[in-house]
Design a protein around this motif. Structure first.
Motif, mmCIF file in Angstrom:
data_model
loop_
_atom_site.group_PDB
_atom_site.id
_atom_site.type_symbol
_atom_site.label_atom_id
_atom_site.label_comp_id
_atom_site.label_asym_id
_atom_site.label_seq_id
_atom_site.Cartn_x
_atom_site.Cartn_y
_atom_site.Cartn_z
ATOM 1 N N PRO A 33 -6.419 15.438 -12.393
ATOM 2 C CA PRO A 33 -6.381 14.129 -13.041
ATOM 3 C C PRO A 33 -6.233 13.007 -12.022
ATOM 4 O O PRO A 33 -5.714 13.199 -10.922
ATOM 5 C CB PRO A 33 -5.131 14.222 -13.922
ATOM 6 N N VAL A 34 -6.715 11.828 -12.391
ATOM 7 C CA VAL A 34 -6.556 10.640 -11.552
ATOM 8 C C VAL A 34 -5.529 9.736 -12.231
ATOM 9 O O VAL A 34 -5.774 9.219 -13.314
ATOM 10 C CB VAL A 34 -7.889 9.894 -11.365
ATOM 11 N N GLU A 35 -4.398 9.569 -11.588
ATOM 12 C CA GLU A 35 -3.339 8.736 -12.147
ATOM 13 C C GLU A 35 -3.148 7.426 -11.394
ATOM 14 O O GLU A 35 -2.531 6.498 -11.907
ATOM 15 C CB GLU A 35 -2.023 9.520 -12.172
ATOM 16 N N SER A 36 -3.660 7.356 -10.168
ATOM 17 C CA SER A 36 -3.509 6.137 -9.367
ATOM 18 C C SER A 36 -4.722 5.969 -8.471
ATOM 19 O O SER A 36 -5.288 6.945 -7.981
ATOM 20 C CB SER A 36 -2.238 6.201 -8.517
ATOM 21 N N VAL A 37 -5.129 4.708 -8.286
ATOM 22 C CA VAL A 37 -6.288 4.407 -7.445
ATOM 23 C C VAL A 37 -5.967 3.225 -6.545
ATOM 24 O O VAL A 37 -5.148 2.360 -6.881
ATOM 25 C CB VAL A 37 -7.555 4.091 -8.275
ATOM 26 N N GLU B 106 -5.198 3.220 -18.242
ATOM 27 C CA GLU B 106 -4.224 4.303 -18.082
ATOM 28 C C GLU B 106 -3.933 4.637 -16.623
ATOM 29 O O GLU B 106 -3.011 5.407 -16.327
ATOM 30 C CB GLU B 106 -4.693 5.561 -18.808
ATOM 31 N N VAL B 107 -4.688 4.064 -15.689
ATOM 32 C CA VAL B 107 -4.503 4.388 -14.284
ATOM 33 C C VAL B 107 -3.697 3.281 -13.603
ATOM 34 O O VAL B 107 -3.800 2.107 -13.952
ATOM 35 C CB VAL B 107 -5.872 4.581 -13.579
ATOM 36 N N GLU B 108 -2.851 3.664 -12.659
ATOM 37 C CA GLU B 108 -2.138 2.676 -11.850
ATOM 38 C C GLU B 108 -3.076 2.190 -10.756
ATOM 39 O O GLU B 108 -3.689 2.996 -10.052
ATOM 40 C CB GLU B 108 -0.890 3.292 -11.229
ATOM 41 N N VAL B 109 -3.179 0.878 -10.597
ATOM 42 C CA VAL B 109 -4.140 0.331 -9.641
ATOM 43 C C VAL B 109 -3.427 -0.512 -8.594
ATOM 44 O O VAL B 109 -2.563 -1.333 -8.901
ATOM 45 C CB VAL B 109 -5.233 -0.501 -10.351
ATOM 46 N N ILE B 110 -3.789 -0.257 -7.352
ATOM 47 C CA ILE B 110 -3.336 -1.038 -6.208
ATOM 48 C C ILE B 110 -4.583 -1.617 -5.546
ATOM 49 O O ILE B 110 -5.607 -0.939 -5.460
ATOM 50 C CB ILE B 110 -2.556 -0.163 -5.217
ATOM 51 N N CYS B 111 -4.501 -2.864 -5.104
ATOM 52 C CA CYS B 111 -5.662 -3.514 -4.497
ATOM 53 C C CYS B 111 -5.417 -3.765 -3.014
ATOM 54 O O CYS B 111 -4.300 -4.030 -2.586
ATOM 55 C CB CYS B 111 -5.951 -4.844 -5.194
ATOM 56 N N ALA B 112 -6.502 -3.687 -2.249
ATOM 57 C CA ALA B 112 -6.424 -3.925 -0.816
ATOM 58 C C ALA B 112 -7.747 -4.492 -0.326
ATOM 59 O O ALA B 112 -8.790 -4.297 -0.942
ATOM 60 C CB ALA B 112 -6.105 -2.626 -0.069
ATOM 61 N N SER B 113 -7.681 -5.177 0.790
ATOM 62 C CA SER B 113 -8.883 -5.681 1.454
ATOM 63 C C SER B 113 -8.578 -5.815 2.942
ATOM 64 O O SER B 113 -7.415 -5.758 3.362
ATOM 65 C CB SER B 113 -9.315 -7.032 0.876
ATOM 66 N N LEU C 162 0.832 -1.196 0.000
ATOM 67 C CA LEU C 162 0.000 0.000 0.000
ATOM 68 C C LEU C 162 0.869 1.249 0.000
ATOM 69 O O LEU C 162 1.922 1.293 0.639
ATOM 70 C CB LEU C 162 -0.935 0.005 1.205
ATOM 71 N N ARG C 163 0.402 2.254 -0.728
ATOM 72 C CA ARG C 163 1.069 3.555 -0.758
ATOM 73 C C ARG C 163 0.030 4.605 -1.084
ATOM 74 O O ARG C 163 -1.122 4.304 -1.425
ATOM 75 C CB ARG C 163 2.206 3.569 -1.766
ATOM 76 N N SER C 164 0.437 5.864 -1.011
ATOM 77 C CA SER C 164 -0.491 6.961 -1.283
ATOM 78 C C SER C 164 -0.899 6.962 -2.748
ATOM 79 O O SER C 164 -0.083 6.727 -3.648
ATOM 80 C CB SER C 164 0.162 8.297 -0.928
ATOM 81 N N VAL C 165 -2.195 7.231 -2.987
ATOM 82 C CA VAL C 165 -2.746 7.297 -4.344
ATOM 83 C C VAL C 165 -3.661 8.509 -4.435
ATOM 84 O O VAL C 165 -3.927 9.194 -3.447
ATOM 85 C CB VAL C 165 -3.543 6.017 -4.684
ATOM 86 N N ASP C 166 -4.154 8.760 -5.642
ATOM 87 C CA ASP C 166 -5.021 9.922 -5.853
ATOM 88 C C ASP C 166 -6.421 9.704 -5.269
ATOM 89 O O ASP C 166 -7.026 10.637 -4.737
ATOM 90 C CB ASP C 166 -5.140 10.222 -7.353
ATOM 91 N N VAL C 167 -6.948 8.480 -5.403
ATOM 92 C CA VAL C 167 -8.325 8.195 -4.995
ATOM 93 C C VAL C 167 -8.428 6.785 -4.434
ATOM 94 O O VAL C 167 -7.816 5.849 -4.967
ATOM 95 C CB VAL C 167 -9.301 8.333 -6.185
ATOM 96 N N GLY C 168 -9.223 6.625 -3.376
ATOM 97 C CA GLY C 168 -9.604 5.303 -2.906
ATOM 98 C C GLY C 168 -10.995 4.967 -3.420
ATOM 99 O O GLY C 168 -11.883 5.830 -3.454
ATOM 100 N N ILE C 169 -11.188 3.720 -3.843
ATOM 101 C CA ILE C 169 -12.471 3.285 -4.396
ATOM 102 C C ILE C 169 -12.927 2.040 -3.648
ATOM 103 O O ILE C 169 -12.288 0.993 -3.713
ATOM 104 C CB ILE C 169 -12.370 2.978 -5.898
ATOM 105 N N GLY C 170 -14.034 2.156 -2.914
ATOM 106 C CA GLY C 170 -14.604 1.023 -2.202
ATOM 107 C C GLY C 170 -15.672 0.357 -3.050
ATOM 108 O O GLY C 170 -16.668 0.999 -3.422
ATOM 109 N N LEU C 171 -15.467 -0.915 -3.364
ATOM 110 C CA LEU C 171 -16.384 -1.653 -4.242
ATOM 111 C C LEU C 171 -17.511 -2.266 -3.428
ATOM 112 O O LEU C 171 -17.269 -3.056 -2.507
ATOM 113 C CB LEU C 171 -15.622 -2.740 -4.995
ATOM 114 N N GLY C 172 -18.737 -1.917 -3.780
ATOM 115 C CA GLY C 172 -19.903 -2.354 -3.040
ATOM 116 C C GLY C 172 -20.097 -3.860 -3.068
ATOM 117 O O GLY C 172 -19.770 -4.527 -4.045
ATOM 118 N N SER C 173 -20.647 -4.386 -1.979
ATOM 119 C CA SER C 173 -20.941 -5.816 -1.850
ATOM 120 C C SER C 173 -21.776 -6.000 -0.590
ATOM 121 O O SER C 173 -22.253 -5.027 0.004
ATOM 122 C CB SER C 173 -19.642 -6.627 -1.739
#
Length: 227
Positions: free
Chosen positions: A129-133, A155-162, A35-46
């Protein structure tokens, strides 16, 4: 369109060997990204409110300045989240200290591809702009979320977490081991089959994971499979 198998079955009690197979698949689903700092966090619904809890924790750690929750409802979440997954996630995150102004909602998505595409469109209307999520999902959905984002938003760099939780503890928290195994199998089927349908990028699946997957299907863990 691929639909989940409509099958009525009693909840299964997995054997020790089936739990071992499910553990292999659980481990494969997790990306183990640093994990590292990114432009936006996105929580996927479930169905799992732990996604919102962990997303709020990551926000408080300063990993992103803006948090988006995305998701409408499915047949498995309509009763629990009647106003939509993203709306309930947002409300929960605010109770955990995330400022109202830093949480956006995308309330229309009904699948992972739409989660990504509609969130991208939502963020296009925001400043900068959003370059990383950082995609925050259920523990067994990380790889599918990654593969989908790589396809739909390349085009965006993606990091995954749970939520960092052991498989045995997750089984206990859900309270229905058979259902969890069904969900693990269903997500792996999507990882395998979605690239050919244009929904995700290809992921290498190790032989031992494929064999475990096939054994669990033969044992009847099929309620989350698509036809």
């Amino acid at each position: 369109m691929m639909l989940e198998t409509d099958i009525s079955q009693l909840s299964k009690n997995p054997t020790d060997d089936q739990i071992k197979d499910a553990q292999l698949i659980w481990d494969y689903h997790q990306m183990h990204h640093e994990l590292r700092s990114v432009d936006v966090g996105i929580g996927l619904g479930s169905h799992d409110l732990g996604v919102a809890t962990f997303a709020a924790q990551l926000y408080r750690q300063g990993l992103f300045p803006t948090l988006v929750f995305t998701g409408a409802n499915s047949r498995t979440t309509a009763a629990r989240f009647p106003r939509g997954e993203a709306v309930h996630y947002r409300e929960h995150a605010i109770t955990l200290g995330v400022p109202d102004s830093d949480v956006l909602v995308e309330p229309q998505a009904t699948n992972t591809g739409q989660n990504i595409v509609l969130t991208r469109e939502l963020l296009a209307g925001q400043a900068g702009p959003v370059e990383s999520v950082l995609l925050i999902s259920k523990p067994y959905m990380e790889r599918r979320a990654f593969a989908t984002c790589q396809k739909m938003w390349p085009e965006v760099e993606v990091i995954c977490a749970s939520e960092p939780i052991a498989f045995a503890d997750y089984l206990e928290s859900i309270g229905d081991p058979g259902l969890v195994v069904d969900m693990l199998v269903g997500d792996l089927q999507r990882v395998i089959e979605y690239p050919a349908l244009g929904f995700a990028v290809e992921q290498d699946v190790p032989d031992d994971v494929r064999i475990a997957y096939e054994r669990l299907i033969e044992a009847g863990y099929i309620s989350r499979l698509m036809t």
